[in-house]
Structures are given as structure tokens and as C-alpha cells.
Design an enzyme around this catalytic site. Structure first.
Site, mmCIF file in Angstrom:
data_model
loop_
_atom_site.group_PDB
_atom_site.id
_atom_site.type_symbol
_atom_site.label_atom_id
_atom_site.label_comp_id
_atom_site.label_asym_id
_atom_site.label_seq_id
_atom_site.Cartn_x
_atom_site.Cartn_y
_atom_site.Cartn_z
ATOM 1 N N THR A 1 1.604 -4.303 4.318
ATOM 2 C CA THR A 1 1.403 -4.411 5.757
ATOM 3 C C THR A 1 0.923 -5.920 6.014
ATOM 4 O OG1 THR A 1 -0.697 -3.684 5.732
ATOM 5 C CG2 THR A 1 0.945 -2.138 6.290
ATOM 6 N N ASP A 2 0.317 -6.491 4.951
ATOM 7 C CA ASP A 2 -0.325 -7.849 5.123
ATOM 8 C C ASP A 2 0.555 -8.863 5.507
ATOM 9 O OD1 ASP A 2 -2.759 -6.575 4.720
ATOM 10 O OD2 ASP A 2 -3.213 -7.279 2.854
ATOM 11 N N THR B 1 0.755 -1.144 0.031
ATOM 12 C CA THR B 1 -0.011 -0.123 -0.016
ATOM 13 C C THR B 1 0.949 1.425 -0.062
ATOM 14 O OG1 THR B 1 -1.896 -1.139 0.989
ATOM 15 C CG2 THR B 1 -1.646 1.166 1.438
HETATM 16 C C1 SIN Z 1 -1.172 -2.881 2.831
HETATM 17 O O1 SIN Z 1 0.065 -2.740 2.612
HETATM 18 O O2 SIN Z 1 -1.427 -2.246 3.783
HETATM 19 C C2 SIN Z 1 -1.878 -4.136 1.971
HETATM 20 C C3 SIN Z 1 -1.372 -4.462 0.898
HETATM 21 C C4 SIN Z 1 -0.342 -5.358 0.986
HETATM 22 O O3 SIN Z 1 0.080 -5.952 2.112
HETATM 23 O O4 SIN Z 1 0.715 -5.196 0.051
#
Ligand code: SIN
Length: 350
Positions: free
Chosen positions: A114-115, A34
């Protein structure tokens, strides 16, 4: 590897150039997420495409970086981290080890989704062979959003990576002004900008306005002190969950598929529904490594001795959540300590 590089100091005078050359040299490796996401309009923070903004553009919106470090940038991947692969983990870890072995690189920052950040961070914590800082960062809002959190997180990650006190602390996560250890950090919110916590133990420290403070140290071995290595082959390890009404179908299918290990996300203290426990006992008797963790989200899993672990040959994950326990189990199986006694020692150590 899809790689582009840049190296610029933005200095204009001879004295500026001298000052810039004294700055630490930090490699920024972009993988997507993200933080590199874009939506059709600035008010959209959920319907966007992750991993579409390139590393040069991410850096260009943080001009303050040029006063902190000489940046070497690489686009290692452009993925939504839900799609992280073992092959990309291999590429990333090997690239970081190569960069850190060079005298002219002082630290590495990885931009990531973040995932699955907590899994990648723990993997690197156990396989980076250097005490130079490695700092992961990310964002909850895409680069196109109003109040995007990525630029400040990136600035803070470079600040931490360039700081002398970050050396020897293992792999770190700089997020929303906090500095977390890769071992402890987990994502705890689907939307909040304060999405990462270290349950039970808390953050290692904080970073704000160029100041870095560590308030505690990581006590378990990592990086140069860890016995694990990145190879091209990953032992097949999967995760199953225990819940009301669960059947043994998933465990039996995994065993039939030839898994080397299964992590169970148990209830409470890693307790397991009787139907799944019997399937896992059958798997263990065929040499499949079984690790009990908890789906609860904080606390730890105690060995339950005569109730299951000693009798059935199960291993307790301690305070690792199921996803991190899977990382450790894969690495442990790869270096050979495959029996329950050796594996329990590994989980008690790392
Ligand atoms: C994010 O980064 O918050 C979600 C998408 C990902 O993990 O690439």
C-alpha cells in the site's frame, strides 16, 4: 525477473471445462507488500514481514477465483513497496504491456504494497499501452492476520479486471470494495482497512459480491491516450518540502547532484518559504524543472502568475500530490517537453 507461472481451471467434467474456457483470462502479477506479508501470530498486524507469501499461496486461499477467470500467475517481485525502485517499475510496466498485447490475456491484476501503490498505479496509468483493464490491489493486514483483508481485495480486483465495463477506464485500484482511478487515489490511513480515498472527486465506483458499478468516468487522458513510454533511463527528479524554518541546503545539494527536476511539497496553495523559493529560482535559472504541489492532501494548486510562476518559470502540479507530480515530471522530461510552458501544458492535461 523472478517469474513463476500457473494456469489451472480446477474443472473436472467436460462441461465444466467448456464453461471454464469461456472465462476471461486474467494475469495476476505479484510484487510483494502486506497482502503477501506474514507475522509470527494472527493478532499481529504491524510487526510483520511484507512480501514473503508467494502468489500461488495468495491465490490458493481464494478458491472463488476459479469461477471468475482463468488465472495466469507471475511472481514479478517480492518487495516491501517502500523499497520500490525505478528498475522494478520498468520491469513491471514492460511485463504488463507484453501480456496485454497477447490476444489470450484479457486483463491484469497487480498485487502491491500500500505504501507506494498510488505512485505505481499512476505510472502505469500513463504508460500502459492497452485499453484492457489493469487493476492494482493490496492489503492493510498481512496474510497471516485475523480478518486479513487481502483475499477479498484480490477477489474484487479480479472481478473488476474481468468485467467488460472496466475496459478503457485507465488503471484502476480495487480496495475495500471501492474502485478508484489511479490518477486520484491516495493512501490516507496508516492502519485502517479503508486506507485509500480519492480526495475531492471520490471513488469511480464499487465492487461487491461479484457486482461492479462505475459511477463516474476518468476525463483526463491515460493509457492509449497518453504520450509517455517506459524506457530504461529515468530523469532524476526529487521532492523537497517547505515548512517552518526550512533552509535551502537540500535544494542546493540536489542541484549540485545534477537533478533534472524538483517537485516542492509546498504549504497551502503550493506556497514556498522564501529561503527555499530563492534556491528553487536559482535552480530554475540553471534549467532545472520546478513543480509546485501541496502537502495539504486535497484540493489543487493554482498558478500564482506574477507572484512566482510566470517570473521564476515554475509549474503548478494542479491536483496531483507531490509523489504523483514526481511521476508525471519524470515521464514528461523523458519525452522531451522540458520548458515551463510545455510542462505546464502537460500538468494541465494529465
Ligand atoms: C503495506 O502493504 O500495507 C505496507 C508494506 C508495503 O507497502 O509493501
Amino acid at each position: 525477473m523472478n517469474t513463476s507461472t500457473s494456469s489451472s481451471t480446477m474443472s473436472t467434467t467436460a462441461s465444466d471445462a467448456t464453461a471454464a474456457s469461456a472465462l476471461p483470462r486474467i494475469a495476476v502479477l505479484a510484487t510483494g507488500g502486506t497482502i503477501a506479508g506474514a507475522a509470527a501470530d494472527a493478532t499481529n498486524t504491524s510487526g510483520y514481514q511484507a512480501g514473503v507469501v508467494g502468489v500461488e499461496q495468495l491465490l490458493s486461499v481464494v478458491p472463488a477465483l476459479s469461477a471468475l477467470a482463468r488465472i495466469h500467475a507471475e511472481q514479478v517481485a517480492s518487495v516491501d513497496s517502500k523499497d520500490m525502485t525505478l528498475a522494478l517499475w520498468t520491469t513491471l510496466a514492460q511485463r504488463i504491456n507484453t501480456l496485454l498485447a497477447a490476444d489470450d490475456i484479457d486483463g491484469v491484476v497487480v498485487t502491491h504494497g500500500t505504501d507506494t501503490l498510488e505512485e505505481t498505479a499512476y505510472l502505469l496509468h500513463l504508460t500502459v499501452k492497452s485499453d484492457k483493464p489493469v487493476v492494482l490491489t493490496a492489503a492493510m493486514r498481512p496474510a497471516s492476520a485475523l480478518s486479513a483483508d487481502g483475499p477479498l481485495n484480490l477477489l474484487n480486483a479480479v472481478t473488476v479486471a474481468a468485467h467488460a465495463n472496466s475496459r478503457g477506464q485507465g488503471v484502476l485500484v480495487a480496495f475495500n470494495n471501492k474502485i478508484h482511478s489511479a490518477r486520484d487515489v491516495v493512501k490516507t490511513s496508516t492502519y485502517a482497512v479503508d486506507a485509500f480515498q480519492s480526495p475531492e472527486v471520490g471513488a469511480l465506483g464499487w465492487v461487491q459480491d461479484g457486482r461492479v458499478e462505475f459511477q463516474r468516468q476518468v476525463v483526463r487522458p491515460h493509457t492509449l491516450g497518453a504520450e509517455f513510454f517506459i524506457g530504461d533511463k529515468w530523469p532524476h527528479v526529487e521532492i523537497v518540502a517547505s515548512y517552518a524554518g526550512v533552509s535551502r541546503i537540500a535544494v542546493d545539494a540536489l542541484v549540485a547532484a545534477g537533478v533534472r527536476g524538483i517537485v516542492v511539497a509546498g504549504t497551502g496553495n503550493g506556497s514556498i518559504h522564501a529561503s527555499v523559493q530563492q534556491a528553487l529560482a536559482d535552480a530554475a535559472s540553471q534549467g532545472v524543472a520546478i513543480v509546485r504541489s501541496s502537502r495539504v492532501g486535497s484540493g489543487h494548486v493554482m498558478r500564482n502568475g506574477a507572484a512566482a510562476d510566470d517570473v521564476l518559470g515554475f509549474v503548478s502540479a494542479g491536483s496531483l500530490n507531490p509523489y504523483k507530480a514526481r511521476v508525471l515530471l519524470m515521464l514528461a522530461l523523458a519525452v522531451g517537453g522540458t520548458g515551463p510552458v510545455a510542462l505546464q501544458k502537460t500538468f494541465d492535461t494529465y
